[in-house]
Structure formats: structure tokens, C-alpha cells
Design a protein around this motif. Structure first.
Motif, PDB file in Angstrom:
ATOM      1  N   ASP A 115       5.783   0.993 -20.922  1.00  0.00           N
ATOM      2  CA  ASP A 115       6.135   1.800 -22.098  1.00  0.00           C
ATOM      3  C   ASP A 115       6.035   0.973 -23.381  1.00  0.00           C
ATOM      4  O   ASP A 115       6.920   1.016 -24.246  1.00  0.00           O
ATOM      5  N   THR A 116       4.961   0.214 -23.493  1.00  0.00           N
ATOM      6  CA  THR A 116       4.800  -0.729 -24.608  1.00  0.00           C
ATOM      7  C   THR A 116       4.812  -0.035 -25.962  1.00  0.00           C
ATOM      8  O   THR A 116       5.539  -0.443 -26.876  1.00  0.00           O
ATOM      9  N   LEU A 117       3.989   1.001 -26.100  1.00  0.00           N
ATOM     10  CA  LEU A 117       3.909   1.694 -27.382  1.00  0.00           C
ATOM     11  C   LEU A 117       5.221   2.402 -27.725  1.00  0.00           C
ATOM     12  O   LEU A 117       5.688   2.349 -28.872  1.00  0.00           O
ATOM     13  N   ARG A 118       5.826   3.044 -26.738  1.00  0.00           N
ATOM     14  CA  ARG A 118       7.090   3.737 -26.978  1.00  0.00           C
ATOM     15  C   ARG A 118       8.171   2.749 -27.390  1.00  0.00           C
ATOM     16  O   ARG A 118       8.962   3.018 -28.303  1.00  0.00           O
ATOM     17  N   ALA A 119       8.198   1.600 -26.731  1.00  0.00           N
ATOM     18  CA  ALA A 119       9.183   0.573 -27.062  1.00  0.00           C
ATOM     19  C   ALA A 119       8.943   0.035 -28.473  1.00  0.00           C
ATOM     20  O   ALA A 119       9.888  -0.179 -29.239  1.00  0.00           O
ATOM     21  N   SER A 120       7.674  -0.176 -28.820  1.00  0.00           N
ATOM     22  CA  SER A 120       7.327  -0.698 -30.149  1.00  0.00           C
ATOM     23  C   SER A 120       7.738   0.289 -31.246  1.00  0.00           C
ATOM     24  O   SER A 120       8.340  -0.088 -32.256  1.00  0.00           O
ATOM     25  N   ALA A 183       3.309  -7.230 -22.610  1.00  0.00           N
ATOM     26  CA  ALA A 183       3.844  -5.862 -22.680  1.00  0.00           C
ATOM     27  C   ALA A 183       5.275  -5.821 -22.140  1.00  0.00           C
ATOM     28  O   ALA A 183       6.136  -5.124 -22.687  1.00  0.00           O
ATOM     29  N   ALA A 184       5.517  -6.580 -21.080  1.00  0.00           N
ATOM     30  CA  ALA A 184       6.864  -6.649 -20.510  1.00  0.00           C
ATOM     31  C   ALA A 184       7.842  -7.284 -21.498  1.00  0.00           C
ATOM     32  O   ALA A 184       9.003  -6.869 -21.593  1.00  0.00           O
ATOM     33  N   LEU A 185       7.374  -8.276 -22.247  1.00  0.00           N
ATOM     34  CA  LEU A 185       8.225  -8.941 -23.237  1.00  0.00           C
ATOM     35  C   LEU A 185       8.604  -7.980 -24.374  1.00  0.00           C
ATOM     36  O   LEU A 185       9.734  -8.005 -24.861  1.00  0.00           O
ATOM     37  N   ILE A 186       7.646  -7.141 -24.772  1.00  0.00           N
ATOM     38  CA  ILE A 186       7.924  -6.173 -25.841  1.00  0.00           C
ATOM     39  C   ILE A 186       8.966  -5.156 -25.381  1.00  0.00           C
ATOM     40  O   ILE A 186       9.881  -4.790 -26.135  1.00  0.00           O
ATOM     41  N   ALA A 187       8.846  -4.714 -24.126  1.00  0.00           N
ATOM     42  CA  ALA A 187       9.843  -3.788 -23.576  1.00  0.00           C
ATOM     43  C   ALA A 187      11.222  -4.459 -23.534  1.00  0.00           C
ATOM     44  O   ALA A 187      12.246  -3.826 -23.838  1.00  0.00           O
ATOM     45  N   LYS A 188      11.225  -5.748 -23.192  1.00  0.00           N
ATOM     46  CA  LYS A 188      12.484  -6.504 -23.148  1.00  0.00           C
ATOM     47  C   LYS A 188      13.067  -6.666 -24.553  1.00  0.00           C
ATOM     48  O   LYS A 188      14.279  -6.628 -24.731  1.00  0.00           O
ATOM     49  N   ASP A 189      12.183  -6.859 -25.552  1.00  0.00           N
ATOM     50  CA  ASP A 189      12.644  -6.971 -26.936  1.00  0.00           C
ATOM     51  C   ASP A 189      13.445  -5.735 -27.331  1.00  0.00           C
ATOM     52  O   ASP A 189      14.503  -5.849 -27.965  1.00  0.00           O
ATOM     53  N   TYR A 190      12.932  -4.570 -26.969  1.00  0.00           N
ATOM     54  CA  TYR A 190      13.614  -3.321 -27.325  1.00  0.00           C
ATOM     55  C   TYR A 190      14.956  -3.209 -26.593  1.00  0.00           C
ATOM     56  O   TYR A 190      15.973  -2.844 -27.201  1.00  0.00           O
ATOM     57  N   GLN A 191      14.938  -3.542 -25.302  1.00  0.00           N
ATOM     58  CA  GLN A 191      16.164  -3.443 -24.512  1.00  0.00           C
ATOM     59  C   GLN A 191      17.258  -4.352 -25.070  1.00  0.00           C
ATOM     60  O   GLN A 191      18.430  -3.962 -25.146  1.00  0.00           O
ATOM     61  N   GLN A 192      16.866  -5.557 -25.472  1.00  0.00           N
ATOM     62  CA  GLN A 192      17.845  -6.494 -26.036  1.00  0.00           C
ATOM     63  C   GLN A 192      18.338  -6.019 -27.402  1.00  0.00           C
ATOM     64  O   GLN A 192      19.506  -6.214 -27.742  1.00  0.00           O
ATOM     65  N   PHE A 193      17.447  -5.398 -28.165  1.00  0.00           N
ATOM     66  CA  PHE A 193      17.820  -4.948 -29.504  1.00  0.00           C
ATOM     67  C   PHE A 193      18.881  -3.849 -29.451  1.00  0.00           C
ATOM     68  O   PHE A 193      19.779  -3.802 -30.299  1.00  0.00           O
ATOM     69  N   VAL A 194      18.768  -2.960 -28.469  1.00  0.00           N
ATOM     70  CA  VAL A 194      19.715  -1.836 -28.377  1.00  0.00           C
ATOM     71  C   VAL A 194      20.836  -2.123 -27.380  1.00  0.00           C
ATOM     72  O   VAL A 194      21.620  -1.225 -27.073  1.00  0.00           O
ATOM     73  N   ALA A 195      20.928  -3.364 -26.893  1.00  0.00           N
ATOM     74  CA  ALA A 195      21.935  -3.703 -25.878  1.00  0.00           C
ATOM     75  C   ALA A 195      23.350  -3.439 -26.384  1.00  0.00           C
ATOM     76  O   ALA A 195      24.197  -2.918 -25.643  1.00  0.00           O
TER      77      ALA A 195
END
Length: 218
Positions: A115-120, A183-195
Motif C-alpha cells: 500500500d505504498t501510494l496509499r501510505a504516502s 516500499a515496506a519502509l514507506i508503509a512503516k513510516d506511516y504506521q509510526q507517524f500515526v502510532a
């Protein structure tokens, strides 16, 4: 002609002129003539650099609502300008990434997996909502997203070669693996941001459950 090539030609021309003057036996003229040539080279090179890289970034018009939102967030005018420039560049990168992904089935598969684009896009919206959290997205803004765009640009270019060798296919496979990791790192970036938001939601749910349990017992 590329900038580096033009620069080399300019330097070579200056050297040849100096060498020719030396062969003519006018050593007294070498230093002043060399200074003139060198100065001209620097001026020409500097002007070309300013023309190519000195164009100011044109930002979209800021609405009164957005300006009020930024000011309410406690941002100064310089902070607002920096934030808008950063987000403008990020938006361009996301659109370029979307264009690249839509061009290739393998990139589409990677995007679906993470979900790279959605996460971005979601992280972009979260930053617009809370601009004071910009520094929490440093890895995404300045490393992961730009690298993802560069990698997919190169992937599209190499994959578009009409004639592919064994080495070409190996590079394509290697690139796709690195893109998958990015792509996995970008998804992780989003998850950490909204943690923090998720933790707040967990607390609210826990309180609500306790309240419901207490009400039901009564």
C-alpha cells in the motif's frame, strides 16, 4: 550537450590557448591571458548554473483558510514557507511515483503488497493536518520517498530497453527487490507517524469498554 561536457570543453579550450601562447614564446603574456580566460570560464559557468538551477520554486496560491490553519498551529512566516516548499516537492514526488507504478505490472504488485501510494498520500494528508509534526516524517520526506522515486525511475528506464541481456534481467530483479524493501519502509513510516493516534484510540476504547461494563453491571 550535458553541463559536465560543456565545462570540460571550456577548460580544454582555455588550456589549449595557454599552451599555444607558451609555444609562441610570450611568457610575459601567459599569466594575464590565463587570468582572462579563467575568469571568462568562471563567469560563463556561473551564469549557466544560475540559468539551469536557480529558477525559484513556484508554489500554488495559499488560501486564507490554510494560512489561518498554519498560523493557528504556531508557525512563523519562514516556517510556513519552508513547510509549503517541502510539501510541494513531496506532492510532485508522490505523483511521479504513482505514474511510475502505473507503467509496470511488477511495480503495481509491490504497491498492492505494501500500500505504498496509499501510505504516502495518507502521510501527506496527516502532515497538512498537523504541520508541526513535519520533523517526525524526516525519513519519509528526505530519504525513503525520494529514493523510491529514483529507483522506480531507473527501473522503468532499464525495463524499457528493447534488447535485454542476462545482466539486464539481473539488474531488474535486484532493483525490484530493493524497491520492495523501500516500499515496506514507506508503509512503516506511516504506521509510526500515526502510532500516537492509535494509542490514544486504544485508551479511549478501553475507557469506553470499562464504562459499558460498569453500566451493564448496574
Amino acid at each position: 550537450m550535458k553541463k559536465k561536457t560543456r565545462t570540460r570543453l571550456l577548460v580544454i579550450t582555455a588550456c589549449l590557448l595557454l599552451f599555444g601562447l607558451f609555444l609562441r614564446g610570450n611568457p610575459d603574456e601567459i599569466i594575464p591571458f590565463g587570468l582572462v580566460i579563467g575568469g571568462a570560464a568562471l563567469i560563463i559557468y556561473g551564469v549557466k548554473n544560475r540559468r539551469q538551477g536557480g529558477q525559484p520554486t513556484v508554489l500554488p496560491i495559499m488560501t486564507k483558510e490554510k494560512e489561518a490553519h498554519y498560523l493557528e498551529s504556531g508557525m512563523t512566516e519562514k516556517e510556513i514557507e519552508f513547510f509549503r516548499e517541502t510539501m510541494n516537492q513531496t506532492k510532485k514526488q508522490i505523483l511521479q511515483l504513482q505514474e511510475n507504478i502505473n507503467q509496470n505490472a511488477k511495480l503495481k504488485a509491490i504497491d498492492l503488497r505494501h500500500d505504498t501510494l496509499r501510505a504516502s498520500k495518507a502521510l501527506f494528508k496527516e502532515l497538512v493536518k498537523d504541520p508541526q509534526k513535519l520533523h517526525f516524517a524526516n525519513h519519509f520526506l528526505y530519504t525513503h520517498l525520494p529514493n523510491m522515486v529514483d529507483l522506480t525511475d531507473k527501473f522503468i528506464e532499464i525495463n524499457g530497453h528493447e534488447i535485454k541481456t542476462k545482466e539486464t534481467y539481473e539488474k531488474i530483479e535486484e532493483s525490484s527487490q530493493i524497491i520492495d524493501q523501500m516500499a515496506a519502509l514507506i508503509a512503516k513510516d506511516y504506521q509510526q507517524f500515526v502510532a500516537d493516534d492509535l494509542e490514544d484510540l486504544d485508551v479511549e476504547l478501553s475507557i469506553a469498554k470499562q464504562s459499558l461494563k460498569r453500566d451493564n453491571s448496574l
